[in-house]
Scaffold this motif. Structure first.
Motif, PDB file in Angstrom:
ATOM      1  N   GLU A 201       0.814  -1.216   0.000  1.00  0.00           N
ATOM      2  CA  GLU A 201       0.000   0.000   0.000  1.00  0.00           C
ATOM      3  C   GLU A 201       0.848   1.267   0.000  1.00  0.00           C
ATOM      4  OE1 GLU A 201      -2.658  -0.250   3.291  1.00  0.00           O
ATOM      5  OE2 GLU A 201      -3.992  -1.685   2.315  1.00  0.00           O
ATOM      6  N   SER A 202       2.030   1.193   0.582  1.00  0.00           N
ATOM      7  CA  SER A 202       2.884   2.380   0.703  1.00  0.00           C
ATOM      8  C   SER A 202       3.800   2.587  -0.499  1.00  0.00           C
ATOM      9  CB  SER A 202       3.737   2.261   1.972  1.00  0.00           C
ATOM     10  OG  SER A 202       4.512   1.078   1.932  1.00  0.00           O
ATOM     11  N   ALA A 203       3.706   1.764  -1.532  1.00  0.00           N
ATOM     12  CA  ALA A 203       4.604   1.891  -2.688  1.00  0.00           C
ATOM     13  C   ALA A 203       4.363   3.204  -3.431  1.00  0.00           C
ATOM     14  CB  ALA A 203       4.406   0.714  -3.631  1.00  0.00           C
ATOM     15  N   LEU A 204       5.419   3.705  -4.049  1.00  0.00           N
ATOM     16  CA  LEU A 204       5.354   4.930  -4.843  1.00  0.00           C
ATOM     17  C   LEU A 204       5.984   4.666  -6.205  1.00  0.00           C
ATOM     18  CD1 LEU A 204       6.435   7.540  -2.151  1.00  0.00           C
ATOM     19  CD2 LEU A 204       4.152   7.333  -3.168  1.00  0.00           C
ATOM     20  N   PHE A 205       5.334   5.174  -7.251  1.00  0.00           N
ATOM     21  CA  PHE A 205       5.765   4.924  -8.622  1.00  0.00           C
ATOM     22  C   PHE A 205       6.055   6.251  -9.324  1.00  0.00           C
ATOM     23  CE2 PHE A 205       3.142   1.479  -7.217  1.00  0.00           C
ATOM     24  CZ  PHE A 205       3.710   0.339  -7.745  1.00  0.00           C
TER      25      PHE A 205
ATOM     26  N   PHE B  41       5.754  13.697 -18.371  1.00  0.00           N
ATOM     27  CA  PHE B  41       5.882  15.153 -18.402  1.00  0.00           C
ATOM     28  C   PHE B  41       6.309  15.710 -17.041  1.00  0.00           C
ATOM     29  CE2 PHE B  41       2.528  16.010 -21.987  1.00  0.00           C
ATOM     30  CZ  PHE B  41       3.299  15.276 -22.867  1.00  0.00           C
ATOM     31  N   SER B  42       5.728  15.169 -15.959  1.00  0.00           N
ATOM     32  CA  SER B  42       5.921  15.763 -14.634  1.00  0.00           C
ATOM     33  C   SER B  42       7.056  15.130 -13.843  1.00  0.00           C
ATOM     34  CB  SER B  42       4.634  15.648 -13.816  1.00  0.00           C
ATOM     35  OG  SER B  42       4.387  14.306 -13.443  1.00  0.00           O
ATOM     36  N   GLY B  43       7.281  13.838 -14.033  1.00  0.00           N
ATOM     37  CA  GLY B  43       8.229  13.143 -13.178  1.00  0.00           C
ATOM     38  C   GLY B  43       7.750  12.976 -11.757  1.00  0.00           C
ATOM     39  N   GLU B  44       6.490  13.302 -11.482  1.00  0.00           N
ATOM     40  CA  GLU B  44       5.960  13.197 -10.126  1.00  0.00           C
ATOM     41  C   GLU B  44       5.663  11.739  -9.766  1.00  0.00           C
ATOM     42  OE1 GLU B  44       2.621  15.759  -9.572  1.00  0.00           O
ATOM     43  OE2 GLU B  44       3.870  17.575  -9.508  1.00  0.00           O
ATOM     44  N   LEU B  45       5.690  11.465  -8.470  1.00  0.00           N
ATOM     45  CA  LEU B  45       5.392  10.132  -7.978  1.00  0.00           C
ATOM     46  C   LEU B  45       3.895   9.988  -7.715  1.00  0.00           C
ATOM     47  CD1 LEU B  45       8.301   9.600  -5.408  1.00  0.00           C
ATOM     48  CD2 LEU B  45       8.294   9.262  -7.888  1.00  0.00           C
ATOM     49  N   ILE B  46       3.384   8.794  -7.954  1.00  0.00           N
ATOM     50  CA  ILE B  46       1.987   8.505  -7.656  1.00  0.00           C
ATOM     51  C   ILE B  46       1.922   7.335  -6.682  1.00  0.00           C
ATOM     52  CG2 ILE B  46       1.164   9.383  -9.880  1.00  0.00           C
ATOM     53  CD1 ILE B  46       0.805   6.456 -10.767  1.00  0.00           C
ATOM     54  N   GLY B  47       0.858   7.328  -5.889  1.00  0.00           N
ATOM     55  CA  GLY B  47       0.662   6.259  -4.931  1.00  0.00           C
ATOM     56  C   GLY B  47      -0.083   5.089  -5.539  1.00  0.00           C
ATOM     57  N   THR B  48      -0.339   4.103  -4.709  1.00  0.00           N
ATOM     58  CA  THR B  48      -0.929   2.871  -5.221  1.00  0.00           C
ATOM     59  C   THR B  48      -2.386   3.038  -5.642  1.00  0.00           C
ATOM     60  OG1 THR B  48      -1.311   2.224  -2.917  1.00  0.00           O
ATOM     61  CG2 THR B  48       0.603   1.293  -4.031  1.00  0.00           C
ATOM     62  N   GLU B  49      -3.105   3.997  -5.047  1.00  0.00           N
ATOM     63  CA  GLU B  49      -4.507   4.182  -5.452  1.00  0.00           C
ATOM     64  C   GLU B  49      -4.592   4.563  -6.926  1.00  0.00           C
ATOM     65  OE1 GLU B  49      -8.463   6.903  -4.384  1.00  0.00           O
ATOM     66  OE2 GLU B  49      -6.698   6.982  -3.076  1.00  0.00           O
ATOM     67  N   ARG B  50      -3.800   5.553  -7.330  1.00  0.00           N
ATOM     68  CA  ARG B  50      -3.813   5.952  -8.738  1.00  0.00           C
ATOM     69  C   ARG B  50      -3.153   4.885  -9.613  1.00  0.00           C
ATOM     70  NH1 ARG B  50      -2.669  11.823 -11.569  1.00  0.00           N
ATOM     71  NH2 ARG B  50      -3.054  11.083 -13.693  1.00  0.00           N
ATOM     72  N   ALA B  51      -2.093   4.260  -9.117  1.00  0.00           N
ATOM     73  CA  ALA B  51      -1.421   3.210  -9.887  1.00  0.00           C
ATOM     74  C   ALA B  51      -2.380   2.053 -10.174  1.00  0.00           C
ATOM     75  CB  ALA B  51      -0.193   2.709  -9.139  1.00  0.00           C
ATOM     76  N   LEU B  52      -3.184   1.692  -9.187  1.00  0.00           N
ATOM     77  CA  LEU B  52      -4.155   0.615  -9.381  1.00  0.00           C
ATOM     78  C   LEU B  52      -5.241   1.034 -10.356  1.00  0.00           C
ATOM     79  CD1 LEU B  52      -5.081  -2.220  -8.448  1.00  0.00           C
ATOM     80  CD2 LEU B  52      -6.372  -1.076  -6.625  1.00  0.00           C
ATOM     81  N   ARG B  53      -5.709   2.263 -10.217  1.00  0.00           N
ATOM     82  CA  ARG B  53      -6.776   2.773 -11.098  1.00  0.00           C
ATOM     83  C   ARG B  53      -6.312   2.853 -12.546  1.00  0.00           C
ATOM     84  NH1 ARG B  53      -7.600   7.105  -8.399  1.00  0.00           N
ATOM     85  NH2 ARG B  53      -6.632   8.655  -9.768  1.00  0.00           N
ATOM     86  N   SER B  54      -5.044   3.168 -12.758  1.00  0.00           N
ATOM     87  CA  SER B  54      -4.541   3.348 -14.121  1.00  0.00           C
ATOM     88  C   SER B  54      -4.077   2.047 -14.768  1.00  0.00           C
ATOM     89  CB  SER B  54      -3.374   4.342 -14.110  1.00  0.00           C
ATOM     90  OG  SER B  54      -2.259   3.794 -13.438  1.00  0.00           O
ATOM     91  N   GLY B  55      -3.955   0.978 -13.967  1.00  0.00           N
ATOM     92  CA  GLY B  55      -3.479  -0.292 -14.507  1.00  0.00           C
ATOM     93  C   GLY B  55      -1.992  -0.516 -14.338  1.00  0.00           C
ATOM     94  N   LEU B  56      -1.318   0.402 -13.653  1.00  0.00           N
ATOM     95  CA  LEU B  56       0.122   0.220 -13.433  1.00  0.00           C
ATOM     96  C   LEU B  56       0.387  -0.917 -12.459  1.00  0.00           C
ATOM     97  CD1 LEU B  56       2.959   1.225 -14.068  1.00  0.00           C
ATOM     98  CD2 LEU B  56       2.707   2.950 -12.275  1.00  0.00           C
ATOM     99  N   VAL B  57      -0.524  -1.144 -11.511  1.00  0.00           N
ATOM    100  CA  VAL B  57      -0.433  -2.304 -10.635  1.00  0.00           C
ATOM    101  C   VAL B  57      -1.737  -3.090 -10.719  1.00  0.00           C
ATOM    102  CG1 VAL B  57       1.206  -1.219  -9.053  1.00  0.00           C
ATOM    103  CG2 VAL B  57      -1.228  -1.105  -8.556  1.00  0.00           C
ATOM    104  N   ASP B  58      -1.656  -4.364 -10.362  1.00  0.00           N
ATOM    105  CA  ASP B  58      -2.804  -5.262 -10.467  1.00  0.00           C
ATOM    106  C   ASP B  58      -3.463  -5.545  -9.128  1.00  0.00           C
ATOM    107  OD1 ASP B  58      -2.595  -6.133 -13.428  1.00  0.00           O
ATOM    108  OD2 ASP B  58      -0.568  -6.403 -12.650  1.00  0.00           O
ATOM    109  N   GLU B  59      -2.662  -5.585  -8.064  1.00  0.00           N
ATOM    110  CA  GLU B  59      -3.204  -5.804  -6.727  1.00  0.00           C
ATOM    111  C   GLU B  59      -2.378  -4.996  -5.737  1.00  0.00           C
ATOM    112  OE1 GLU B  59      -3.896  -9.791  -5.434  1.00  0.00           O
ATOM    113  OE2 GLU B  59      -4.761 -10.425  -7.360  1.00  0.00           O
ATOM    114  N   VAL B  60      -3.064  -4.508  -4.698  1.00  0.00           N
ATOM    115  CA  VAL B  60      -2.406  -3.747  -3.633  1.00  0.00           C
ATOM    116  C   VAL B  60      -2.733  -4.397  -2.296  1.00  0.00           C
ATOM    117  CG1 VAL B  60      -2.249  -1.528  -2.450  1.00  0.00           C
ATOM    118  CG2 VAL B  60      -2.505  -1.594  -4.943  1.00  0.00           C
ATOM    119  N   LEU B  61      -1.691  -4.747  -1.546  1.00  0.00           N
ATOM    120  CA  LEU B  61      -1.856  -5.344  -0.222  1.00  0.00           C
ATOM    121  C   LEU B  61      -0.784  -4.753   0.686  1.00  0.00           C
ATOM    122  CD1 LEU B  61      -1.834  -8.019  -2.491  1.00  0.00           C
ATOM    123  CD2 LEU B  61      -3.258  -8.831  -0.606  1.00  0.00           C
TER     124      LEU B  61
END
Length: 256
Positions: free
Chosen positions: A124-128, A161-181
């Motif tokens: 849950e605490s991962a950053l991408f 464009f931004s180089g900003e980090l995103i958390g798992t909520e947005r990563a999951l919503r966008s398809g960057l991750v498949d499961e968050v635990l």
């Protein structure tokens, strides 16, 4: 595999699952040129090992990978980028299911590696983040296409464009991750899911990987593999006998 001084990729094989660990704690598991160069031959070794049915890629400690080790780039950033792309392509071409297990930072080259895996499970605490815009580096075309296919054009542009980090909520919503635990649940889920993958037909999985990647010209090849594999007969027999199947197909030495 012999250690690469204090910067290394370690691996173990247990129960059909090969676990490759990015282990460079002094730099939050950032990848040096030596580490990038070591990944393709390690993957080739594991691909050829019939005991390996699933590959897990993760980082040592509480970080997946903070990207390329900037301190080792020197004047020729292009050479380092070529090594990174070669490692990414080798991971994407790995003929067995691959799973990135992400804790902490998954940034730059780390995100490049995670995106090259088939699936991504995250704490849950991962950053991408995809951060070449912070350094004035042109992100490789192949890596950009892979990222865009995974998350869509809008999110790919946002990240690049931004180089900003995103958390798992947005990563999951966008398809960057498949499961968050989180906590022990992540380890338990990875162990359970890799057991599932290792028990399924590698023939089905390998063909599906190619077809999803767009290689639709290989129907004939895979039909021939299926005819000679015995997997279909075993799968049907196991279903009728209400037992776990014992699939026997392995990746041919030359399957490309």
């Amino acid at each position: 595999m012999a250690p690469l001084s204090s910067q290394q990729l370690t691996h173990t094989v247990t129960g059909g699952v090969a676990t490759v660990v990015i282990d460079h704690p002094a730099r939050r598991n950032a990848m040096t040129d030596t580490m990038w160069a070591a990944l393709p031959p390690l993957l080739a070794e594991l691909a050829a090992d019939p005991a390996v049915r699933v590959l897990v890629l993760t980082g040592a400690g509480d970080t997946f990978c903070a990207g390329a080790d900037i301190s080792t780039l020197g004047e020729d950033a292009g050479a380092a980028q070529r090594l990174a792309v070669a490692a990414e392509e080798a991971l994407a071409a790995f003929p067995k299911p691959t799973l990135a297990v992400v804790r902490g930072f998954c940034v730059g080259g780390g995100c490049q590696l995670a995106a090259a895996c088939d699936l991504r499970f995250a704490a849950e605490s991962a950053l991408f983040g995809v951060t070449p815009a912070k350094l004035g580096i042109v992100y490789p075309a192949s890596s950009t296409r892979r990222l865009t296919a995974l998350v869509g054009p809008a999110t790919a542009k946002y990240l690049l464009f931004s180089g900003e980090l995103i958390g798992t909520e947005r990563a999951l919503r966008s398809g960057l991750v498949d499961e968050v635990l989180d906590g022990p649940a992540l380890d338990e889920r990875v162990a359970a899911f890799t057991r599932v993958l290792a028990g399924r037909s590698l023939l089905t999985q390998a063909a599906a990987k190619e077809f999803v990647a767009g290689r639709t010209d290989r129907d004939g090849y895979w039909a021939g593999q299926a005819r000679g594999s015995g997997d279909t007969g075993e799968g049907v027999a196991a279903f009728l006998e209400r037992r776990a199947p014992r699939f026997g197909w392995t990746v041919p030495a030359t399957s490309g």
